[in-house]
Structures are given as C-alpha cells and as structure tokens.
Design an enzyme around this catalytic site. Structure first.
Site: not given
Ligand code: PLP
Length: 387
Positions: A73, A154, A203, A240, A329
């Site tokens: 993401g 989130n 995913g 790839t 994160c």
């Molecule tokens: N955007 C949102 C709203 C998210 O909650 C997250 C991950 O928690 C991301 C982006 C980032 O996704 P990824 O963990 O696949 O890099």
C-alpha cells in the site's frame, strides 16, 4: 489462555486465507517462470498475472490495463502522489490532503513540499475524523493538481464521504487519489461510483500475504512512473512481477468483496457489543472516530488520562489479547497520534488510545472475554498509578 491467542488487530494485518495460499502455491514451484519470458513457463506466469488483473478490474469496475500491481500500500500511495505531482507540475503546484492520512501519504506530500516546492493544503477534520466535501470545495484552486484522501482511517475507523467528494471533483481538473488500504476488504470499490482517478490497496489487510499491493490509475491520468526500469505493468511500474502474490491478492480481494455483505453484518454486531461493553465498564473510556460511519470491525477508544497505551497493550497481551494503540507503524513511540491530535483530542488523553479491530474469525465468546479483560487491565493500571 495462550498469550495473544485472541487476535484483535486486523487493521494492522490479517492471516492469509487458506484458499488464497492454495491459489498461489503453484506459482512458486510449478509455474515459476518470469512473466516477461517468451517460452511456455513464462507465458503461464503471464497468463496468471493477466487473469488476476482482469479479476481485480472486474471488482473495481475498470479495464485491466488500469490496474497496476505493486509491492504494498505504501508503494501504491507513493507512486500515485509523486507520479501525478511530477507529471502535472507545469499545470499547477498545489496539492490537497488531510491531517489524518497514513504516513505513506503525509510523508510523500511533505517531501514534495520540502524538496520540490509544491504547496500543500491540509484540510480540517471534525471531532469524529470526518472530512467535509464543502471543505474540499473551499480548498480547490485553479492550480490544484491533486487531491489525496483516505477512504477509511486506520486509527479510528472513520469512513470518508469519498463518492460525494469524487462527484464534486468531477467539476475540477485535479486528480483524485484515494488511499483505500483499510477499506479494501469491507467497502465497495467501484471506481466509477466513487469518482476516483487513482486508488491504493494493500493485500495483507484482506487475507493476502504482506508485500503486495494494487494501484488503480484511470486511463488518461497524467502519471510519471517513478519506479523506472523494465516495461512491466504497462511501463507504469518497473520490476519483475511477484506472480504468486499477484494471484494471491486477486483471489483475496475477490473473496473479501464477494463475502463482505454477510461478514460485515456479523462484524458490526460483534463490534457494537465490544464498544458498548467497554464503554459501560470503563467510565473514563471514550469512543474515538465516527459512531456509525466506521469500518465494520473497528473499535477505537481513548481509555482515560494517565493510562499509557503501551502498558495497556502489554497487560492485554498477558491476558491473551493482541491489540494496538493505533497505527502499527508508529507503535512503541509513545507520542500523541497525529490523527487524534487533528481531531482535537487533548494530548494526555490521546496517549491512552486503544484499538481493537475484529475479523471474521473472532467469536462472541472472544468479545465477551475482551469486555471482561479490558476493564480489568485498565483498573489494575489505574490502581497502580494511584499508589
Ligand atoms: N495506508 C493506510 C491507511 C494504512 O493503514 C496502511 C498500513 O497500515 C498503509 C497505507 C500502508 O500499507 P502497507 O502496509 O501495505 O505498506
């Protein structure tokens, strides 16, 4: 009870669905060719990639070449925002976003501002974390080239009025990019109905493995590929392709979207019991985010001034519950959440954030267990603080 036997952190990540594993396994050892190779083994891999792209396109209501597979993401958000800003910088240098976005968006915007001189407007959000379409309309300028907003948050689960904002942006040439990472498994993703030009998905939020994402790019959207190299993904994202994971994300998205109506109803019932149980048992607790416009399995609170999120999480872990304070994160940093701060939550209160996010494997017995254990952990910490 085994430590963390009850998983209530589905916004952080999810277990891979067995049906997804089954679908992707042949592409590790049997059909392992490079999809860019001309011989049969490569063409089998290419065929799987294109079938996956077609399946995703059907769900998003777009054409297959508008679907780009990425590594996560974060990459999808980065490619979209940087790609549009750099492609359209001669038309204008004004970008719009919100203060509650994921760092994948906010830090990309910040870099564009600090290193490239773009001007950013950060919209206000209300106390429940909602962005109003009127504020978007007010912030638009003739030189606005990009609006980037999230579909669902989130940390607090609030769902944004994306279709309304998409409708108003149809009257303006700015590109509309949506971070749908948290929404992917639960909300409708029809890009025409939503009126979006770009959309990021990940995913691992809907039972595919970690490390695979999707970026939808509406045809005709000015977009500079910032991942340069080979001609993969229609020359829009070099590298790839990870064929097994592409097969996996397409399968997982299909399962999530086809099963979501029934599963969402079950999640809402569990979530509402969890919320009412915790609010009734902990007088200092407050629900954060919108009471109804929120993700179906998402419960988030502040538990009361003086309570430290990390201490609660460790206490819950000992009781066998895996929970979070907000964003996976940024956990362990013990700083105020930028989301809660933007919503006007006072600093001390924001340090006591607790997020419990449910999935379809959670049972009512687990909810009742959490309704009992969360107050116990809170009381223990409050008693300890009072000594
Ligand atoms: N955007 C949102 C709203 C998210 O909650 C997250 C991950 O928690 C991301 C982006 C980032 O996704 P990824 O963990 O696949 O890099």
């Amino acid at each position: 009870m085994q430590p963390s036997a009850i998983y209530m952190d589905h916004s952080a990540t999810t277990a891979v669905d067995k049906r997804v594993i089954e679908a992707m396994l042949p592409y590790f050892t049997q059909w392992y060719g490079n999809p860019s190779s001309l011989y049969f083994l490569g063409q089998k891999a290419r065929q799987a990639t294109e079938i996956a792209r077609g399946a995703v396109a059907t769900i998003l209501n777009c054409v297959p070449r508008e679907v780009i597979f990425t590594s996560c993401g974060t990459e999808s958000d980065n490619l979209a925002i940087r790609g549009v800003a750099l492609a359209r910088q001669n038309e204008g240098r004004h970008l719009i976003t919100s203060p509650i976005e994921h760092k994948a968006v906010l830090d990309t915007m910040k870099q564009l501002q600090e290193e490239w001189g773009f001007e950013i407007t950060i919209l206000p959000v209300d106390a429940q974390g909602r962005i109003s379409p009127e504020e978007v309309a007010r912030a638009l300028r003739p030189d606005t080239i990009l609006v980037s907003l999230m579909y669902a948050n989130n940390e607090v689960g609030t769902i944004q009025p994306i279709a309304e904002i998409g409708a108003l942006l149809r009257q303006h040439p700015a590109t509309f990019q949506v971070d749908a990472v948290q929404a992917g498994g639960y909300l409708p993703l029809d890009v025409e109905a939503l009126g979006v030009d770009m959309m990021a998905l990940s995913g691992h939020k809907f039972h595919a493995p970690k490390g695979v994402g999707i970026l939808y790019v509406r045809r005709g959207t000015p977009y500079l590929n910032t991942m340069t190299g080979g001609a993969q993904e229609g020359s829009q994202r070099a590298g790839t392709q990870n064929v097994p994971y592409i097969v996996a994300i397409a399968k997982a998205l299909d399962l999530a979207q086809s099963e979501r109506t029934a599963k969402n109803a079950q999640l809402v019932a569990l979530r509402d019991r969890l919320i009412s149980g915790i609010l009734a048992a902990v007088p200092t607790a407050r629900l954060t985010g919108h009471p109804s416009e929120r993700l179906p399995g998402h419960a988030s609170f502040t538990m009361g001034e003086g309570l430290e999120a990390d201490a609660m999480l460790l206490g819950l872990d000992i009781e066998g519950i895996a929970a979070s304070s907000g964003s996976a994160c940024t956990s362990g940093r013990n700083a105020a959440s930028h989301v809660l701060t933007a919503m006007g939550v006072p600093y001390q209160e924001s340090l006591s954030a607790l997020r419990l996010t449910l999935g379809d494997e959670n049972t009512i017995e687990e909810i009742e267990y959490a309704v009992k254990k969360v107050p116990e952990v809170v009381e223990r910490l409050q008693a300890f603080a009072a000594v």
